[in-house]
Design a protein around this motif. Structure first.
Motif, PDB file in Angstrom:
ATOM      1  N   VAL A 227      10.942  -1.870   9.397  1.00 57.34           N
ATOM      2  CA  VAL A 227      11.039  -3.217   9.866  1.00 57.34           C
ATOM      3  C   VAL A 227      10.594  -3.988   8.617  1.00 57.34           C
ATOM      4  CG1 VAL A 227      10.527  -4.961  11.349  1.00 57.34           C
ATOM      5  CG2 VAL A 227      10.619  -2.915  12.201  1.00 57.34           C
ATOM      6  N   LYS A 228      11.251  -4.747   8.121  1.00 59.44           N
ATOM      7  CA  LYS A 228      10.933  -5.335   6.693  1.00 59.44           C
ATOM      8  C   LYS A 228      10.710  -6.861   6.963  1.00 59.44           C
ATOM      9  CE  LYS A 228      11.761  -5.553   1.626  1.00 59.44           C
ATOM     10  NZ  LYS A 228      10.474  -5.746   1.497  1.00 59.44           N
ATOM     11  N   ASN A 229       9.645  -7.440   6.661  1.00 57.79           N
ATOM     12  CA  ASN A 229       9.369  -8.897   6.824  1.00 57.79           C
ATOM     13  C   ASN A 229       9.711  -9.549   5.385  1.00 57.79           C
ATOM     14  OD1 ASN A 229       8.706  -8.606   9.285  1.00 57.79           O
ATOM     15  ND2 ASN A 229       6.526  -8.336   8.887  1.00 57.79           N
ATOM     16  N   GLY A 230       9.934 -10.596   5.211  1.00 56.54           N
ATOM     17  CA  GLY A 230      10.310 -11.214   4.081  1.00 56.54           C
ATOM     18  C   GLY A 230       9.113 -11.922   3.201  1.00 56.54           C
TER      19      GLY A 230
ATOM     20  N   THR B 117       1.002  -1.125   0.013  1.00 61.40           N
ATOM     21  CA  THR B 117       0.149   0.058   0.045  1.00 61.40           C
ATOM     22  C   THR B 117       1.002   1.331   0.089  1.00 61.40           C
ATOM     23  OG1 THR B 117      -0.184   0.051   2.385  1.00 61.40           O
ATOM     24  CG2 THR B 117      -1.843  -1.237   1.084  1.00 61.40           C
ATOM     25  N   LYS B 118       1.688   1.319  -0.827  1.00 61.84           N
ATOM     26  CA  LYS B 118       2.924   2.292  -0.863  1.00 61.84           C
ATOM     27  C   LYS B 118       2.091   3.732  -1.031  1.00 61.84           C
ATOM     28  CE  LYS B 118       5.103   3.421  -4.624  1.00 61.84           C
ATOM     29  NZ  LYS B 118       5.850   3.163  -5.868  1.00 61.84           N
ATOM     30  N   ASP B 119       1.255   3.943  -1.775  1.00 60.12           N
ATOM     31  CA  ASP B 119       0.675   5.353  -2.038  1.00 60.12           C
ATOM     32  C   ASP B 119      -0.072   5.656  -0.869  1.00 60.12           C
ATOM     33  OD1 ASP B 119       1.950   5.419  -4.361  1.00 60.12           O
ATOM     34  OD2 ASP B 119       0.153   4.757  -5.347  1.00 60.12           O
ATOM     35  N   LEU B 120      -0.834   4.578  -0.257  1.00 55.80           N
ATOM     36  CA  LEU B 120      -1.748   4.824   0.847  1.00 55.80           C
ATOM     37  C   LEU B 120      -0.726   5.303   2.116  1.00 55.80           C
ATOM     38  CD1 LEU B 120      -4.243   2.275   0.785  1.00 55.80           C
ATOM     39  CD2 LEU B 120      -4.683   4.442   0.400  1.00 55.80           C
ATOM     40  N   LEU B 121       0.349   4.540   2.321  1.00 59.46           N
ATOM     41  CA  LEU B 121       1.365   4.652   3.439  1.00 59.46           C
ATOM     42  C   LEU B 121       2.045   6.119   3.358  1.00 59.46           C
ATOM     43  CD1 LEU B 121       3.129   3.585   6.007  1.00 59.46           C
ATOM     44  CD2 LEU B 121       4.467   2.750   4.071  1.00 59.46           C
ATOM     45  N   LYS B 122       2.241   6.382   1.875  1.00 63.38           N
ATOM     46  CA  LYS B 122       2.855   7.727   1.818  1.00 63.38           C
ATOM     47  C   LYS B 122       2.198   8.707   2.397  1.00 63.38           C
ATOM     48  CE  LYS B 122       4.967  10.751  -1.721  1.00 63.38           C
ATOM     49  NZ  LYS B 122       5.323  10.777  -3.023  1.00 63.38           N
ATOM     50  N   ASP B 123       0.747   8.871   2.066  1.00 66.39           N
ATOM     51  CA  ASP B 123      -0.347   9.888   2.439  1.00 66.39           C
ATOM     52  C   ASP B 123      -0.465  10.078   4.053  1.00 66.39           C
ATOM     53  OD1 ASP B 123      -0.797  10.449  -0.221  1.00 66.39           O
ATOM     54  OD2 ASP B 123      -2.586   9.186  -0.311  1.00 66.39           O
ATOM     55  N   LEU B 124      -0.264   8.655   4.561  1.00 63.98           N
ATOM     56  CA  LEU B 124      -0.578   8.700   5.917  1.00 63.98           C
ATOM     57  C   LEU B 124       0.547   9.380   6.677  1.00 63.98           C
ATOM     58  CD1 LEU B 124      -1.542   7.466   8.880  1.00 63.98           C
ATOM     59  CD2 LEU B 124      -0.577   5.275   8.219  1.00 63.98           C
ATOM     60  N   LEU B 125       1.959   8.990   6.119  1.00 61.39           N
ATOM     61  CA  LEU B 125       3.107   9.296   6.586  1.00 61.39           C
ATOM     62  C   LEU B 125       3.315  10.930   6.503  1.00 61.39           C
ATOM     63  CD1 LEU B 125       5.704   6.634   5.717  1.00 61.39           C
ATOM     64  CD2 LEU B 125       4.626   7.150   7.900  1.00 61.39           C
ATOM     65  N   THR B 126       2.747  11.316   5.421  1.00 57.85           N
ATOM     66  CA  THR B 126       2.783  12.744   5.307  1.00 57.85           C
ATOM     67  C   THR B 126       1.798  13.578   6.170  1.00 57.85           C
ATOM     68  OG1 THR B 126       3.137  12.539   2.883  1.00 57.85           O
ATOM     69  CG2 THR B 126       2.302  14.488   3.546  1.00 57.85           C
TER      70      THR B 126
ATOM     71  N   ILE C   1       7.324   3.801  13.330  1.00 55.62           N
ATOM     72  CA  ILE C   1       7.835   2.583  12.943  1.00 55.62           C
ATOM     73  C   ILE C   1       7.019   1.944  12.061  1.00 55.62           C
ATOM     74  CG2 ILE C   1       8.506   0.081  13.707  1.00 55.62           C
ATOM     75  CD1 ILE C   1       8.744   1.421  16.657  1.00 55.62           C
ATOM     76  N   VAL C   2       7.369   1.544  10.981  1.00 56.54           N
ATOM     77  CA  VAL C   2       6.690   0.856   9.747  1.00 56.54           C
ATOM     78  C   VAL C   2       7.008  -0.468   9.601  1.00 56.54           C
ATOM     79  CG1 VAL C   2       6.151   0.854   7.128  1.00 56.54           C
ATOM     80  CG2 VAL C   2       6.426   3.015   8.453  1.00 56.54           C
ATOM     81  N   VAL C   3       6.147  -1.425   9.774  1.00 53.96           N
ATOM     82  CA  VAL C   3       6.557  -2.832   9.707  1.00 53.96           C
ATOM     83  C   VAL C   3       5.899  -3.388   8.271  1.00 53.96           C
ATOM     84  CG1 VAL C   3       6.216  -5.165  10.332  1.00 53.96           C
ATOM     85  CG2 VAL C   3       6.260  -3.176  12.154  1.00 53.96           C
ATOM     86  N   ASP C   4       6.658  -3.546   7.356  1.00 58.09           N
ATOM     87  CA  ASP C   4       6.185  -3.900   6.062  1.00 58.09           C
ATOM     88  C   ASP C   4       6.415  -5.343   5.589  1.00 58.09           C
ATOM     89  OD1 ASP C   4       5.792  -3.964   3.356  1.00 58.09           O
ATOM     90  OD2 ASP C   4       8.192  -3.431   2.583  1.00 58.09           O
ATOM     91  N   ASN C   5       5.117  -5.868   5.513  1.00 62.13           N
ATOM     92  CA  ASN C   5       4.836  -7.439   5.529  1.00 62.13           C
ATOM     93  C   ASN C   5       5.093  -7.838   4.022  1.00 62.13           C
ATOM     94  OD1 ASN C   5       4.085  -8.752   7.617  1.00 62.13           O
ATOM     95  ND2 ASN C   5       2.233  -7.656   7.877  1.00 62.13           N
ATOM     96  N   GLY C   6       6.524  -7.721   3.799  1.00 70.43           N
ATOM     97  CA  GLY C   6       6.889  -8.309   2.496  1.00 70.43           C
ATOM     98  C   GLY C   6       6.190  -7.746   1.084  1.00 70.43           C
ATOM     99  N   SER C   7       6.198  -6.410   1.265  1.00 64.00           N
ATOM    100  CA  SER C   7       5.504  -5.823   0.043  1.00 64.00           C
ATOM    101  C   SER C   7       6.537  -5.831  -1.173  1.00 64.00           C
ATOM    102  CB  SER C   7       5.423  -4.162   0.404  1.00 64.00           C
ATOM    103  OG  SER C   7       4.441  -3.826   1.314  1.00 64.00           O
ATOM    104  N   THR C   8       6.037  -5.929  -2.415  1.00 63.85           N
ATOM    105  CA  THR C   8       6.451  -5.665  -3.640  1.00 63.85           C
ATOM    106  C   THR C   8       6.602  -4.515  -4.507  1.00 63.85           C
ATOM    107  OG1 THR C   8       4.726  -7.197  -4.671  1.00 63.85           O
ATOM    108  CG2 THR C   8       6.377  -8.487  -3.561  1.00 63.85           C
TER     109      THR C   8
END
Length: 345
Positions: free
Chosen positions: A71-74, A22-31, A47-54
């Protein structure tokens, strides 16, 4: 850590965000977090926990929000495990757990934080969730039980609006005055469970119950957390004096049927955990009978399947019935088959 009761004299808040493609949604939230000046006085860390985004989420965070811990999950570890991972990395006295499909409204978060600081008996609280046009969303929920399975929800919402509508509802004997209604908004009220899109927890409360139960992959992990916090003698509160925008459904819309199956998986886990085995079997039977009857009606009346939404619902109930016949396996919904350990960057 600030213990004085002022949200302006110390960095006491950690924000943990769970995301998956959800890259674009996340960017809007962080902004929106960065633009909320009133929150910066108390904000210790994000802290952003990324559940294996591609979709390039990790690159976006590193390049555009360098001060954030990623925090990046595989692989997709689910909400509960990821929330726990983010919580372990945090150190704030209060931790705000956010879905990536939320947006902060300037000044609203500080109201919720101030409420938590001044109400030490509250273990966890949630804001009034709203759509982008500020219409109210369900922000709390009753814990799963047989009652909503047997009694139509419309009737329950009419008789018990505060419990079953999940929206801010105030008592109205001859109507509250505007002054009293405004006061009620800033007092908050106890609920059984909160909608997990945005919840603020006291660190002590989360530690006492040992965090989220990671057996819940997605859905109802917040209900289970709220139930356990209440058993510790702490309050679970909906605080409608603060609002957070929730872009409801955008994170699961592409996998709606699988998402509904996952909800059933989580619901059965919750019932097994919090009720007797007899209660669980009754609950399971009622759910199965309802799904079978609905599927039979639509099969006998195919003209009802003209609408796209009805066809999708038909597919869901067909899957649900087959899921029961196959023994209700845990991996039939959104759950991946492989789990990979997370790492912080």
């Amino acid at each position: 850590m600030n213990r004085t009761g002022s949200v302006d004299s110390g960095k006491i808040l950690s924000i943990v965000i769970i995301t998956k493609d959800t890259k674009d949604l996340l960017k809007d939230l962080l902004t929106s977090i960065g633009q909320d000046a009133s929150t910066q006085f108390s904000l210790l860390e994000i802290i952003v926990v990324d559940n294996g985004s591609t979709d390039g989420t990790d690159v976006m965070v590193r390049e555009e929000f360098s001060g954030i811990l990623l925090v990046k999950n595989g692989a997709n570890l689910g909400f509960a495990a990821s929330a726990n991972a983010g919580f372990r990395q945090s150190s704030g006295e209060f931790v705000l757990f956010l879905n990536s499909d939320t947006i902060l409204i300037e000044g609203e978060l500080s109201k919720m934080l101030r409420y938590m600081v001044h109400n030490r008996d509250v273990g966890i609280c949630g804001p009034q969730l709203v759509y982008e046009d500020m219409r109210l969303q369900r922000s709390s929920a009753p814990i799963p039980s047989l009652m909503p399975e047997i009694v139509p929800r419309a009737l329950l919402e009419r008789v018990f609006p505060r419990k079953y509508s999940g929206k801010a509802v105030y008592p109205r004997q001859n109507s509250l005055s505007p002054v009293d209604e405004n006061r009620a908004k800033y007092e908050g009220y106890d609920v059984e469970s909160l909608i997990g899109a945005a919840v603020m927890a006291r660190r002590e409360a989360v530690e006492r119950v040992k965090g989220f139960d990671e057996r819940f992959f997605f859905f109802l992990e917040e209900s289970d957390l709220c139930a356990r916090i209440r058993t510790e003698g702490l309050r679970v509160v909906l605080f409608p004096g603060a609002k957070v925008i929730h872009l409801q459904g955008k994170t699961v819309r592409k996998s709606w049927v699988n998402g509904r199956i996952e909800y059933n998986i989580s619901m059965y886990k919750f019932i097994r955990k919090h009720y007797s085995s007899i209660y669980y079997r009754c609950f399971q039977l009622v759910r199965f009978v309802k799904a079978t009857v609905f599927l039979a009606v639509l099969t006998c009346l195919p003209i009802l399947l003209i609408g796209k939404r009805t066809r999708r619902t038909y597919t869901y109930y067909a899957r649900l019935v087959m899921w029961h016949f196959s023994g209700c396996p845990d991996d039939a919904g959104l759950h991946p088959t492989v789990k990979v350990q997370s790492r912080a960057h």
